[in-house]
Design a protein around this motif. Sequence first.
Motif, mmCIF file in Angstrom:
data_model
loop_
_atom_site.group_PDB
_atom_site.id
_atom_site.type_symbol
_atom_site.label_atom_id
_atom_site.label_comp_id
_atom_site.label_asym_id
_atom_site.label_seq_id
_atom_site.Cartn_x
_atom_site.Cartn_y
_atom_site.Cartn_z
ATOM 1 N N MET A 1 0.848 -1.182 0.000
ATOM 2 C CA MET A 1 0.000 0.000 0.000
ATOM 3 C C MET A 1 0.886 1.234 0.000
ATOM 4 S SD MET A 1 -2.850 1.278 2.749
ATOM 5 C CE MET A 1 -4.343 1.210 1.812
ATOM 6 N N ARG A 2 0.532 2.191 -0.841
ATOM 7 C CA ARG A 2 1.268 3.461 -0.919
ATOM 8 C C ARG A 2 0.338 4.562 -0.425
ATOM 9 N NH1 ARG A 2 5.930 4.279 -3.841
ATOM 10 N NH2 ARG A 2 6.583 6.440 -3.739
ATOM 11 N N ILE A 3 0.856 5.369 0.523
ATOM 12 C CA ILE A 3 0.056 6.432 1.142
ATOM 13 C C ILE A 3 0.739 7.775 0.926
ATOM 14 C CG2 ILE A 3 -0.875 7.336 3.313
ATOM 15 C CD1 ILE A 3 -0.860 4.445 4.379
ATOM 16 N N LEU A 4 -0.028 8.757 0.466
ATOM 17 C CA LEU A 4 0.440 10.136 0.413
ATOM 18 C C LEU A 4 0.031 10.795 1.722
ATOM 19 C CD1 LEU A 4 0.277 12.732 -2.399
ATOM 20 C CD2 LEU A 4 -0.531 13.317 -0.128
ATOM 21 N N LEU A 5 1.000 11.327 2.463
ATOM 22 C CA LEU A 5 0.759 12.029 3.713
ATOM 23 C C LEU A 5 1.096 13.493 3.493
ATOM 24 C CD1 LEU A 5 0.154 12.188 6.749
ATOM 25 C CD2 LEU A 5 2.505 11.398 7.157
ATOM 26 N N ALA A 6 0.083 14.353 3.485
ATOM 27 C CA ALA A 6 0.269 15.788 3.255
ATOM 28 C C ALA A 6 0.496 16.488 4.586
ATOM 29 C CB ALA A 6 -0.959 16.366 2.559
ATOM 30 N N VAL A 7 1.573 17.278 4.661
ATOM 31 C CA VAL A 7 1.890 17.983 5.901
ATOM 32 C C VAL A 7 2.280 19.429 5.625
ATOM 33 C CG1 VAL A 7 2.626 15.897 7.118
ATOM 34 C CG2 VAL A 7 4.308 17.261 5.907
ATOM 35 N N ASP A 8 2.113 20.263 6.657
ATOM 36 C CA ASP A 8 2.566 21.651 6.583
ATOM 37 C C ASP A 8 3.257 22.094 7.871
ATOM 38 O OD1 ASP A 8 0.493 21.920 8.365
ATOM 39 O OD2 ASP A 8 -0.565 23.468 7.240
ATOM 40 N N GLY A 9 3.504 21.167 8.774
ATOM 41 C CA GLY A 9 4.159 21.503 10.032
ATOM 42 C C GLY A 9 3.205 21.901 11.144
ATOM 43 N N SER A 10 1.930 22.038 10.840
ATOM 44 C CA SER A 10 0.951 22.431 11.855
ATOM 45 C C SER A 10 0.613 21.253 12.763
ATOM 46 C CB SER A 10 -0.337 22.928 11.184
ATOM 47 O OG SER A 10 -0.974 21.841 10.527
ATOM 48 N N LYS A 11 -0.004 21.542 13.908
ATOM 49 C CA LYS A 11 -0.404 20.479 14.822
ATOM 50 C C LYS A 11 -1.358 19.491 14.148
ATOM 51 C CE LYS A 11 -2.440 19.384 19.298
ATOM 52 N NZ LYS A 11 -2.734 18.059 18.824
ATOM 53 N N PRO A 12 -2.390 19.954 13.443
ATOM 54 C CA PRO A 12 -3.270 18.974 12.783
ATOM 55 C C PRO A 12 -2.551 18.084 11.762
ATOM 56 C CG PRO A 12 -4.390 21.065 12.978
ATOM 57 C CD PRO A 12 -2.946 21.310 13.359
ATOM 58 N N SER A 13 -1.588 18.632 11.038
ATOM 59 C CA SER A 13 -0.873 17.767 10.092
ATOM 60 C C SER A 13 0.029 16.799 10.848
ATOM 61 C CB SER A 13 -0.096 18.580 9.052
ATOM 62 O OG SER A 13 1.058 19.175 9.571
ATOM 63 N N MET A 14 0.561 17.237 11.987
ATOM 64 C CA MET A 14 1.367 16.334 12.810
ATOM 65 C C MET A 14 0.484 15.266 13.462
ATOM 66 S SD MET A 14 4.314 17.219 12.129
ATOM 67 C CE MET A 14 5.074 16.060 13.243
ATOM 68 N N ASP A 15 -0.767 15.598 13.742
ATOM 69 C CA ASP A 15 -1.707 14.589 14.244
ATOM 70 C C ASP A 15 -1.911 13.499 13.187
ATOM 71 O OD1 ASP A 15 -1.987 15.990 16.613
ATOM 72 O OD2 ASP A 15 -3.908 16.905 16.058
ATOM 73 N N ALA A 16 -1.953 13.896 11.921
ATOM 74 C CA ALA A 16 -2.087 12.915 10.840
ATOM 75 C C ALA A 16 -0.846 12.022 10.771
ATOM 76 C CB ALA A 16 -2.325 13.627 9.504
ATOM 77 N N VAL A 17 0.333 12.626 10.962
ATOM 78 C CA VAL A 17 1.577 11.846 10.983
ATOM 79 C C VAL A 17 1.513 10.829 12.119
ATOM 80 C CG1 VAL A 17 4.076 11.950 11.366
ATOM 81 C CG2 VAL A 17 2.956 13.696 9.951
ATOM 82 N N GLN A 18 1.126 11.305 13.312
ATOM 83 C CA GLN A 18 1.072 10.414 14.468
ATOM 84 C C GLN A 18 0.035 9.310 14.268
ATOM 85 O OE1 GLN A 18 3.302 10.652 17.157
ATOM 86 N NE2 GLN A 18 2.525 8.577 17.378
#
Length: 142
Positions: A1-18
């Motif tokens: 499975m290949r996943i695109l994880l979009a981030v901008d350094g904000s807390k909500p994007s870091m929540d997606a990382v976590q």
Amino acid sequence: MRILLAVDGSKPSMDAVQFLIDHTGWLKETPELDLVTVHLPVPKLPGMGAAVGKAQIEKYYQEEGEKQLAAARRKLDAAGVRYEQHVLVGSVAESLVKHAEEKRCDLICIGTRGHSELGKALVGSTASKVVHISDIPVLLVK
């Protein structure tokens, strides 16, 4: 499975990382991860090319993109999650979906709010736009 994880350094994007770090065990196999940030294009002004070269603008995009990716990279590295990083330039929703299609991603994962120009793009309206224009499933992390 290949996943695109979009981030901008904000807390909500870091929540997606976590979220992805915490739930990779749900998947049958370790996912291939594309860690992506999108920079809006610098407006083109008359005579700008005489003062600022293309290489300088590309360097600016790369440096700013690195800043946006830094916290997510640290978190993924600490968790031992492998990824490819990408700094894209363009309209955010369209760039994310185009990249996901080109890389044949199975899922796009984004936070629902951000704090920068990209963050404004990841706020509900653009996250919603990604959902509407993508044929690839989208996971919104609140």
